[in-house]
Design an enzyme around this catalytic site. Structure first.
Site, PDB file in Angstrom:
ATOM      1  N   SER A   8       0.731  -1.116  -0.138  1.00  0.00           N
ATOM      2  CA  SER A   8       0.028   0.089   0.119  1.00  0.00           C
ATOM      3  C   SER A   8       0.890   1.120   0.016  1.00  0.00           C
ATOM      4  CB  SER A   8      -0.913  -0.073   1.243  1.00  0.00           C
ATOM      5  OG  SER A   8      -1.461   1.220   1.351  1.00  0.00           O
ATOM      6  N   HIS A  50      -1.249  -0.965  -4.230  1.00  0.00           N
ATOM      7  CA  HIS A  50      -2.385  -0.889  -3.830  1.00  0.00           C
ATOM      8  C   HIS A  50      -2.490   0.608  -3.401  1.00  0.00           C
ATOM      9  CE1 HIS A  50      -5.882  -2.031  -1.301  1.00  0.00           C
ATOM     10  NE2 HIS A  50      -5.498  -1.003  -0.365  1.00  0.00           N
ATOM     11  N   ASP A  88      -4.768   3.784  -1.962  1.00  0.00           N
ATOM     12  CA  ASP A  88      -5.783   4.198  -1.016  1.00  0.00           C
ATOM     13  C   ASP A  88      -6.135   5.601  -0.995  1.00  0.00           C
ATOM     14  OD1 ASP A  88      -6.052   1.663   0.819  1.00  0.00           O
ATOM     15  OD2 ASP A  88      -4.049   2.110   1.297  1.00  0.00           O
ATOM     16  N   MET A 136      -8.807   8.314  -0.342  1.00  0.00           N
ATOM     17  CA  MET A 136      -9.803   8.648   0.842  1.00  0.00           C
ATOM     18  C   MET A 136     -10.461  10.076   0.494  1.00  0.00           C
ATOM     19  SD  MET A 136      -7.526   7.464   4.083  1.00  0.00           S
ATOM     20  CE  MET A 136      -6.771   5.752   4.017  1.00  0.00           C
ATOM     21  N   HIS A 139      -8.323   1.049  -4.494  1.00  0.00           N
ATOM     22  CA  HIS A 139      -9.114   0.928  -3.141  1.00  0.00           C
ATOM     23  C   HIS A 139      -9.718   2.531  -2.778  1.00  0.00           C
ATOM     24  CE1 HIS A 139      -9.595  -0.071   1.515  1.00  0.00           C
ATOM     25  NE2 HIS A 139     -10.665   0.117   0.781  1.00  0.00           N
ATOM     26  N   MET A 160     -11.902   4.761  -0.835  1.00  0.00           N
ATOM     27  CA  MET A 160     -12.543   4.944   0.218  1.00  0.00           C
ATOM     28  C   MET A 160     -13.172   6.118   0.410  1.00  0.00           C
ATOM     29  SD  MET A 160      -9.698   3.285   2.981  1.00  0.00           S
ATOM     30  CE  MET A 160      -8.460   3.368   1.450  1.00  0.00           C
ATOM     31  N   MET A 219     -11.338  -5.682   5.138  1.00  0.00           N
ATOM     32  CA  MET A 219     -10.486  -5.022   5.789  1.00  0.00           C
ATOM     33  C   MET A 219     -10.383  -5.490   7.176  1.00  0.00           C
ATOM     34  SD  MET A 219      -9.991  -2.256   4.044  1.00  0.00           S
ATOM     35  CE  MET A 219      -9.032  -1.384   5.471  1.00  0.00           C
ATOM     36  N   ASP A 247      -6.685  -6.561   3.961  1.00  0.00           N
ATOM     37  CA  ASP A 247      -6.072  -5.133   4.374  1.00  0.00           C
ATOM     38  C   ASP A 247      -5.917  -4.634   5.704  1.00  0.00           C
ATOM     39  OD1 ASP A 247      -5.102  -2.499   3.772  1.00  0.00           O
ATOM     40  OD2 ASP A 247      -6.519  -1.854   2.512  1.00  0.00           O
TER      41      ASP A 247
END
Ligand code: DX5
Ligand code: ZN
Length: 215
Positions: free
Chosen positions: A6, A31, A33, A35, A64, A66, A136, A174
């Site tokens: 990540s 990966h 992330d 957000m 991913h 979020m 998660m 994750d």
């Protein structure tokens, strides 16, 4: 075992250098992330950083999201070179089946994520259409948290549901993944590990990736 480090735990002042070792490592995917400060109480990075990383990275991208309204970003994520999965949260959408269909039409891998408290059985009707399920093992929003042990039972249950339904989805986990929790996850039936601080914080990140791959 597949390993998807990540980027959240990377040194953002030295992204080019981070991607240099990454490209030499045995990591399978990167990966990413994303957000939005609404779905989770934190901000990470958006399209300017995703574009720069997509250019530097020599591995498929495991995105991913979020965020609330992940559907509004599908077109722009699909335009990035090298995206393998468009991964959104089950809790963020009202009609997951529709978004999964749109993701497939874009030519991307279909993937859905569950927060720690969401039971895997909610996925039963969706499993045949999914290429990946991400469980998660921490509350989403921050790297460096402790692994929630109850995730192991969710992995076993999901492995069982996939067997029953003939689904082919990867089981990715994750949050709080290290050598120890990674081994437990492997035994429970996970086949993809995401690791942020364990890999990017290691003295020798290439060796940390190689170790996780042996689990
Ligand atoms: C958390 C992110 C994770 C995070 C994992 O919301 O989804 O990908 O970067 O970090 P570690 O491996 O440090 O728990
Ligand atoms: Zn993540």
């Amino acid at each position: 075992m597949l390993v998807s480090p990540s980027l959240l735990a990377a040194d953002f002042g030295n992204l080019e250098r981070e991607m240099q070792w990454f490209n030499q490592s045995s990591a399978d995917w990167l990966h990413l992330d994303v957000m939005d400060g609404v779905f989770v109480p934190n901000l990470s990075f958006g399209f300017p950083v995703l574009k720069a990383v997509a250019r530097l990275c020599r591995r498929p991208l495991d995105v991913h999201l979020m965020v609330v309204r992940p559907d509004t970003y599908l077109d722009r994520v699909a335009e990035l070179p090298g995206v393998k999965f468009f991964n959104f949260h089950y809790e963020a959408v009202e009609q997951p089946a529709q978004l999964i269909q749109r993701v497939r039409e874009k030519g991307l891998g279909t993937a859905i994520t569950l927060k720690p408290k969401t039971p895997v059985d909610v996925l039963l009707p969706l499993l045949p259409s999914l290429d990946l399920v991400l469980l998660m093992s921490v509350e989403p929003g921050f790297g460096g948290q402790a692994f929630i042990p109850g995730t192991l039972d969710k992995v076993s249950r999901l492995r069982e549901l996939l067997r029953q339904t003939g689904g082919h989805a990867h089981i990715e986990v994750d949050g709080g993944v290290n050598g120890e929790t990674g081994l437990q996850l492997s035994r429970a039936g996970a086949d993809v590990l995401v690791a942020g601080s364990y890999v990017f914080g290691a003295k020798d990140p290439i060796a940390a990736v190689a170790q996780l791959k042996t689990l």
